[in-house]
Design an enzyme around this catalytic site. Structure first.
Site, mmCIF file in Angstrom:
data_model
loop_
_atom_site.group_PDB
_atom_site.id
_atom_site.type_symbol
_atom_site.label_atom_id
_atom_site.label_comp_id
_atom_site.label_asym_id
_atom_site.label_seq_id
_atom_site.Cartn_x
_atom_site.Cartn_y
_atom_site.Cartn_z
ATOM 1 N N LYS A 70 -1.969 -0.457 2.040
ATOM 2 C CA LYS A 70 -3.225 -0.142 2.717
ATOM 3 C C LYS A 70 -4.389 -0.081 1.726
ATOM 4 O O LYS A 70 -5.526 -0.457 2.064
ATOM 5 C CB LYS A 70 -3.104 1.183 3.478
ATOM 6 C CG LYS A 70 -2.132 1.134 4.649
ATOM 7 C CD LYS A 70 -2.553 0.090 5.683
ATOM 8 C CE LYS A 70 -1.641 0.076 6.887
ATOM 9 N NZ LYS A 70 -2.050 -0.912 7.917
ATOM 10 N N TYR A 85 3.693 2.058 1.656
ATOM 11 C CA TYR A 85 2.714 1.923 2.736
ATOM 12 C C TYR A 85 1.290 2.113 2.219
ATOM 13 O O TYR A 85 0.394 1.319 2.506
ATOM 14 C CB TYR A 85 3.037 2.947 3.822
ATOM 15 C CG TYR A 85 2.087 2.953 4.994
ATOM 16 C CD1 TYR A 85 2.226 2.044 6.027
ATOM 17 C CD2 TYR A 85 1.059 3.891 5.075
ATOM 18 C CE1 TYR A 85 1.360 2.053 7.120
ATOM 19 C CE2 TYR A 85 0.188 3.911 6.153
ATOM 20 C CZ TYR A 85 0.347 2.988 7.171
ATOM 21 O OH TYR A 85 -0.518 3.008 8.236
#
Length: 358
Positions: free
Chosen positions: A233, A229
């Site tokens: 990002k 994740y």
């Protein structure tokens, strides 16, 4: 319970907002010397000189911040809601749904791209158009963009908000999970920008458009159990900076000067994405309410401005952590609890949350 106590709602962000609207606001700062003069305080009085000095500093800082924004991002574009078309990815729930409701209640032309259909219990979604689409699939995005342009007109505001989280240690992630993570959290932004940016560049009357990149403060920090994740990002932050550079370059395509870009790097949001994560420090790192973040995004889009939105307060200054010595950085991470939060949440390795960001 602590959350029922009056002081549980006091955070550093609340204190900062109060200060920004009082002693750090130019208007309020100048009221002090004016009030002193109203009671005939001499010009040479120390309290009058000090209040004038403080008001001058606050005013100069405000003007400097305004000039800095103008130099960095240029003048705002003219937003005309008679012609604007909004596309929101991941708009079926969480942050994306709230923004769709906000625009829907205005009667704006809004299109949601998502794999799940939003429930229409909200009045704001009654006029919002839903297009089933896996935004991680370039072909599906291209097909959806053609249909949106046919139904609503050429999109001028793109809010890339879709996101997923697995919440697993790196060695527990399967190749399929890794691929899905990067498809949704990173590659989808490339797909949608490639699909909608050309239309913004070619828009008639020079209206241009606005591209909103919803990333996360974790893209700057990294975090245990979130390697996939946070990597995605972080990629979004780099992609956004590169896109801005391309639009501002000498060889930019015609119409690039009318494109505005907004980077959003929030901390933990109160959505299903990190619903089981308990914030390590509710005072210094409070959970952000999606409505609050949505309001800031919509306000900047409406103003036609480029810029960055970071909530809560620590997210605005987290870059300074990188200048600390390595040992101090490790100590800061231990104190903040950023690497223990996801592990302590007890999230099942089979559970995947879908929402806007976090």
């Amino acid at each position: 319970m602590d959350e029922d106590r009056w002081h549980s709602h006091i955070t550093i962000d609340l204190i900062a907002r109060v200060l920004n609207r009082s002693i750090f606001h130019p208007f309020v700062a100048w009221l002090v010397p004016l009030c002193l003069r109203a009671v005939a305080t001499p010009y040479a009085a120390p309290e009058f000189s000090a209040s004038c000095f403080w008001a001058s500093i606050v005013t100069l800082a405000t003007v400097a911040a305004y000039l800095d924004r103008r130099i960095a991002y240029g003048v705002p574009r003219q937003v005309d809601w008679d012609h604007e078309v909004v596309v929101i990815t991941g708009g079926a729930s969480g942050l994306g749904k709230i923004m769709a409701e906000m625009y829907g209640m205005r009667g704006a032309s809004v299109a949601i791209l998502d794999v799940q259909k939003p429930s229409k219990e909200s009045e704001g979604l009654s006029g919002v158009h839903f297009y089933p689409c896996d935004v991680g699939d370039a072909g599906a995005v291209e097909k959806g963009s053609v249909q949106i342009a046919k139904d609503l007109g050429q999109p001028t505001i793109l809010i890339n908000n879709a996101g997923i989280v697995h919440g697993k240690p790196l060695l527990d992630l399967t190749p399929a999970e890794l691929q899905r993570n990067f498809n949704i959290n990173l590659l989808s932004h490339f797909h949608t920008i490639r699909a909608f940016l050309p239309g913004m560049l070619e828009s008639q009357q020079g209206r241009g458009g606005t591209i909103v990149t919803v990333s996360s403060v974790l893209g700057k920090l990294g975090a245990s159990h979130l390697s996939d994740y946070t990597a995605a990002k972080a990629g979004l932050i780099a992609m956004h900076a590169s896109l801005r550079a391309e639009l501002a370059s000498r060889n930019a395509p015609p119409g690039a000067q009318n494109i505005r870009t907004i980077l959003v790097t929030p901390g933990q949001l109160n959505t299903s994405l990190f619903a089981k994560v308990v914030p390590p420090s509710p005072f210094f790192g409070p959970v952000v309410e999606p409505v609050e973040l949505a309001r800031d995004i919509v306000r900047m889009v409406d103003a036609g401005e480029s810029g960055e939105i970071s909530l809560p307060l620590y997210a605005r200054w987290i870059d300074w952590m990188q200048i600390l010595p390595a040992g101090m950085q490790r100590l800061a991470r231990w104190v903040s609890g950023v690497d223990r939060a996801m592990e302590a949440s007890g999230r099942s390795s089979k559970n995947v949350s879908k929402s806007g960001t976090g």
